[in-house]
Design a protein around this motif. Structure first.
Motif, short mmCIF file in Angstrom:
data_model
loop_
_atom_site.label_atom_id
_atom_site.label_comp_id
_atom_site.label_asym_id
_atom_site.label_seq_id
_atom_site.Cartn_x
_atom_site.Cartn_y
_atom_site.Cartn_z
N ASP A 57 -16.98 36.74 -6.90
CA ASP A 57 -17.33 36.41 -5.52
C ASP A 57 -17.15 34.93 -5.23
OD1 ASP A 57 -18.11 39.08 -4.94
OD2 ASP A 57 -20.10 38.69 -5.78
N PRO A 60 -11.66 31.50 -4.92
CA PRO A 60 -11.08 31.13 -3.61
C PRO A 60 -10.49 32.36 -2.92
CG PRO A 60 -10.38 29.61 -5.33
CD PRO A 60 -11.09 30.74 -6.02
N GLY A 61 -10.82 32.51 -1.65
CA GLY A 61 -10.31 33.62 -0.86
C GLY A 61 -11.10 34.91 -0.99
N ALA A 62 -12.11 34.93 -1.86
CA ALA A 62 -12.94 36.13 -2.00
C ALA A 62 -13.76 36.32 -0.73
CB ALA A 62 -13.87 36.01 -3.21
N PRO A 63 -14.03 37.58 -0.35
CA PRO A 63 -14.86 37.80 0.84
C PRO A 63 -16.27 37.26 0.63
CG PRO A 63 -14.25 39.90 -0.20
CD PRO A 63 -13.60 38.81 -0.98
N SER A 93 -19.19 34.17 10.29
CA SER A 93 -18.36 34.73 9.25
C SER A 93 -18.79 36.16 8.88
CB SER A 93 -18.45 33.87 7.98
OG SER A 93 -18.04 32.55 8.25
#
Length: 99
Positions: A57, A60-63, A93
């Motif tokens: 988690d 980088p770029g993980a939801p 977000s």
């Protein structure tokens, strides 16, 4: 007393207030703790349902994922265990409830 010879787990966190919008609900401020994946291990606790924050988690770029506190889960999500896996808004977000 013995001396600490090594550290096996280290976590970090901070508190903040963010708007939280449950599915189909209204945005309301909520106290949040922004923590690293190790926080649950350091604290020695596990979520009642679902899972804690995982190392993946933090990639980088993980939801964005969230673990709801018990009181918040009861009051804002009706103590519904099926909220795990749903998407909500944290601030502006999208975030997936994982625990």
């Amino acid at each position: 007393h013995g001396q600490l010879t090594s550290v096996t787990v280290l976590g970090a966190g901070r508190t903040a207030t963010r708007n939280l919008t449950p599915p189909g609900g209204l945005a309301e401020p909520a106290a949040v703790a922004e923590v690293t994946a190790a926080a649950f291990e350091v604290a020695g606790v596990a979520p009642l349902f679902g899972r804690g924050i995982a190392l993946a988690d933090e990639a980088p770029g993980a939801p964005l994922v969230i673990v709801l506190g018990h009181e918040l889960w009861r009051e804002r999500f009706g103590a519904n265990p099926s909220v795990v896996g749903t998407e909500t808004l944290l601030g502006a977000s999208p975030a997936i409830v994982v625990g």
